[in-house]
Design a protein around this motif. Structure first.
Motif, PDB file in Angstrom:
ATOM      1  N   GLY A 119     -48.815  34.865 -17.524  1.00  0.00           N
ATOM      2  CA  GLY A 119     -49.346  33.548 -17.191  1.00  0.00           C
ATOM      3  C   GLY A 119     -49.993  33.606 -15.813  1.00  0.00           C
ATOM      4  O   GLY A 119     -49.434  34.189 -14.886  1.00  0.00           O
ATOM      5  N   LEU A 196     -40.873  29.460 -21.244  1.00  0.00           N
ATOM      6  CA  LEU A 196     -41.935  29.497 -20.235  1.00  0.00           C
ATOM      7  C   LEU A 196     -41.452  28.691 -19.043  1.00  0.00           C
ATOM      8  O   LEU A 196     -40.367  28.110 -19.073  1.00  0.00           O
ATOM      9  CB  LEU A 196     -43.235  28.967 -20.840  1.00  0.00           C
ATOM     10  CG  LEU A 196     -43.725  29.951 -21.914  1.00  0.00           C
ATOM     11  CD1 LEU A 196     -44.480  29.264 -23.004  1.00  0.00           C
ATOM     12  CD2 LEU A 196     -44.534  31.063 -21.298  1.00  0.00           C
ATOM     13  N   GLU A 197     -42.261  28.637 -17.989  1.00  0.00           N
ATOM     14  CA  GLU A 197     -41.788  28.038 -16.745  1.00  0.00           C
ATOM     15  C   GLU A 197     -41.993  26.529 -16.735  1.00  0.00           C
ATOM     16  O   GLU A 197     -42.917  25.995 -17.358  1.00  0.00           O
ATOM     17  CB  GLU A 197     -42.553  28.645 -15.562  1.00  0.00           C
ATOM     18  CG  GLU A 197     -42.126  30.061 -15.228  1.00  0.00           C
ATOM     19  CD  GLU A 197     -42.418  31.064 -16.326  1.00  0.00           C
ATOM     20  OE1 GLU A 197     -43.532  31.010 -16.892  1.00  0.00           O
ATOM     21  OE2 GLU A 197     -41.532  31.881 -16.635  1.00  0.00           O
ATOM     22  N   TYR A 202     -43.472  27.181 -11.763  1.00  0.00           N
ATOM     23  CA  TYR A 202     -44.815  27.747 -11.533  1.00  0.00           C
ATOM     24  C   TYR A 202     -45.218  27.559 -10.067  1.00  0.00           C
ATOM     25  O   TYR A 202     -45.757  28.466  -9.429  1.00  0.00           O
ATOM     26  CB  TYR A 202     -45.865  27.094 -12.440  1.00  0.00           C
ATOM     27  CG  TYR A 202     -45.884  27.626 -13.863  1.00  0.00           C
ATOM     28  CD1 TYR A 202     -46.066  28.977 -14.121  1.00  0.00           C
ATOM     29  CD2 TYR A 202     -45.757  26.765 -14.954  1.00  0.00           C
ATOM     30  CE1 TYR A 202     -46.092  29.468 -15.424  1.00  0.00           C
ATOM     31  CE2 TYR A 202     -45.791  27.243 -16.261  1.00  0.00           C
ATOM     32  CZ  TYR A 202     -45.960  28.598 -16.490  1.00  0.00           C
ATOM     33  OH  TYR A 202     -45.993  29.078 -17.767  1.00  0.00           O
ATOM     34  N   THR A 238     -53.018  35.274 -20.253  1.00  0.00           N
ATOM     35  CA  THR A 238     -53.136  34.641 -21.570  1.00  0.00           C
ATOM     36  C   THR A 238     -53.107  33.118 -21.501  1.00  0.00           C
ATOM     37  O   THR A 238     -53.448  32.435 -22.458  1.00  0.00           O
ATOM     38  CB  THR A 238     -51.993  35.102 -22.490  1.00  0.00           C
ATOM     39  OG1 THR A 238     -50.759  34.873 -21.812  1.00  0.00           O
ATOM     40  CG2 THR A 238     -52.127  36.565 -22.832  1.00  0.00           C
ATOM     41  N   ASP A 239     -52.643  32.596 -20.373  1.00  0.00           N
ATOM     42  CA  ASP A 239     -52.566  31.140 -20.199  1.00  0.00           C
ATOM     43  C   ASP A 239     -52.408  30.876 -18.710  1.00  0.00           C
ATOM     44  O   ASP A 239     -52.030  31.777 -17.959  1.00  0.00           O
ATOM     45  CB  ASP A 239     -51.368  30.554 -20.967  1.00  0.00           C
ATOM     46  CG  ASP A 239     -50.052  31.194 -20.564  1.00  0.00           C
ATOM     47  OD1 ASP A 239     -49.962  32.426 -20.579  1.00  0.00           O
ATOM     48  OD2 ASP A 239     -49.119  30.461 -20.187  1.00  0.00           O
TER      49      ASP A 239
HETATM   50  N1  HPA Z   1     -44.855  32.752 -18.216  1.00  0.00           N
HETATM   51  C1  HPA Z   1     -44.110  33.808 -18.515  1.00  0.00           C
HETATM   52  N2  HPA Z   1     -44.500  34.762 -19.337  1.00  0.00           N
HETATM   53  C2  HPA Z   1     -45.709  34.638 -19.901  1.00  0.00           C
HETATM   54  C3  HPA Z   1     -46.531  33.562 -19.636  1.00  0.00           C
HETATM   55  C4  HPA Z   1     -46.075  32.564 -18.744  1.00  0.00           C
HETATM   56  O1  HPA Z   1     -46.740  31.553 -18.470  1.00  0.00           O
HETATM   57  N3  HPA Z   1     -47.665  33.742 -20.362  1.00  0.00           N
HETATM   58  C5  HPA Z   1     -47.523  34.912 -21.028  1.00  0.00           C
HETATM   59  N4  HPA Z   1     -46.343  35.458 -20.753  1.00  0.00           N
END
Ligand code: HPA
Length: 276
Positions: A119, A196-197, A202, A238-239
C-alpha cells in the motif's frame, strides 16, 4: 525452541532433496509476491518442485500463491524462484517464513530479489507504481533470528546499514531508465496484517518514515542480510493508504493493480539479471 543444530541438519536435508532433482547450482534467488508470480513462467524451467515435496518446507495456504520452487535459467543466470511465499498472518513463525532463503543460499545463491504488493503511503505515489525498496522498518513484532545463533549461517548481530544493496538499487534504476519505466524509491514497512490499516495507522506509518506498507518481505531480507546475500527489493503499489482520502480496500482491485504493474517490474528484474 528450535535448536539451531536441528535447523542446520534440516537445511541439508531440504537442499539434498532439491539437488537430487536438479543438478544446477543457483546464482540468484527470487521471491515473487502476491499477484506477481508471472515471472516464474519466463524462467526456462528445468525443475519445478511443489513446496509439499521439499522436506521441512512450510506449505503455503493463500489461494493467490502457487507454492512451488522453480529451478532454471533466466537471462543467462541460474535461478531458484519461489512462486508463492509465506506470511506471518498465515500463522508461520518469522523463522519459518525465512527458511527458504537459507535454502537458496545453500543452493549457491548470493543474490536475492524479492517482490511484494504494498500500500502506498507517500502521497506522490499512485496505484500501479513500482517502488524500489531503499530500506525497511520491521513492525512485525517478530524476528527470524531470535533464538540461539548458528555461526555457520551468519553472525549473532548482523549489520543492517545496507540490507538492500546500493549497487543493485543503482542497477535497477539504470535499467528502468533505459526502458523508460518510471520508478519510485522508498522505505517499506512490514506489519503483521491480515487486516489492512486504519486511517490512524496509515498516518502513523507515514509519520515514522515509510513510503509503502505490506505484510511480507522483511523476515526474508533479514535472513538474507544474516547470510550476507545482497538483496534487491521491489514493491508494486497496489492501493493508496492516504488517511484523509481512504477508500474501502478491495482485494480484487489490489490484484488487478498488481497485474497491471507486473510487466514493468518483470522488465526491471530481467534487465538486472542480465547485467549481474
Ligand atoms: N497495507 C498492507 N498491506 C498491503 C496493502 C496495504 O495497504 N496493500 C497491499 N498490501
Amino acid at each position: 525452541m528450535v535448536m539451531q543444530n536441528d535447523e542446520y541438519v534440516k537445511l541439508q536435508e531440504s537442499t539434498s532433496e532439491i539437488m537430487r532433482r536438479w543438478c544446477g547450482r543457483a546464482n540468484v534467488g527470487i521471491i515473487l509476491g502476491t499477484g506477481l508470480g508471472a515471472l516464474a513462467d519466463r524462467i526456462e524451467q528445468e525443475t519445478v518442485i511443489p513446496y509439499s515435496e521439499i522436506p521441512h518446507f512450510p506449505i503455503s495456504t493463500v489461494e493467490s500463491h502457487a507454492g512451488r520452487l522453480i529451478l532454471g535459467r533466466l537471462e543467462g543466470k541460474s535461478i531458484v524462484a519461489m512462486q508463492g511465499r509465506f506470511h506471518y498472518y498465515e500463522g508461520y513463525s518469522a523463522r519459518e517464513i525465512a527458511y527458504p532463503v537459507r535454502v537458496m543460499k545453500e543452493l549457491g545463491a548470493s543474490t536475492l530479489i524479492v517482490s511484494n504488493a504494498a500500500g502506498g503511503l507517500n502521497p506522490q505515489f499512485r496505484a500501479g507504481d513500482v517502488m524500489i525498496i531503499e530500506d525497511h522498518i520491521n513492525l512485525l513484532g517478530v524476528n527470524p533470528l531470535i533464538g540461539p545463533n548458528d555461526n555457520r549461517l551468519g553472525e549473532r548481530f548482523p549489520d543492517m546499514s545496507e540490507p538492500y544493496s546500493k549497487e543493485l538499487i543503482a542497477l535497477a534504476r539504470k535499467v528502468a531508465l533505459q526502458n523508460a519505466i518510471p520508478t519510485q524509491m522508498g522505505v517499506y514497512v512490514s506489519v503483521p496484517g491480515p487486516n489492512l490499516e486504519t486511517r490512524a495507522e496509515y498516518r502513523y506509518l507515514r509519520m515514522i518514515g515509510a513510503d509503502a506498507v505490506g505484510m511480507s518481505t522483511v523476515p526474508e531480507v533479514i535472513v538474507a542480510a544474516h547470510a550476507k546475500m545482497r538483496t534487491l527489493g521491489i514493491s508494486v503499489i497496489t492501493d493508496m493508504g492516504l488517511p484523509d482520502a481512504l477508500e474501502p480496500a478491495s482485494l480484487e482491485r489490489i490484484l488487478k493493480n498488481a497485474a497491471e504493474a507486473e510487466p514493468k517490474m518483470n522488465q526491471i528484474i530481467q534487465g538486472v539479471l542480465k547485467q549481474i
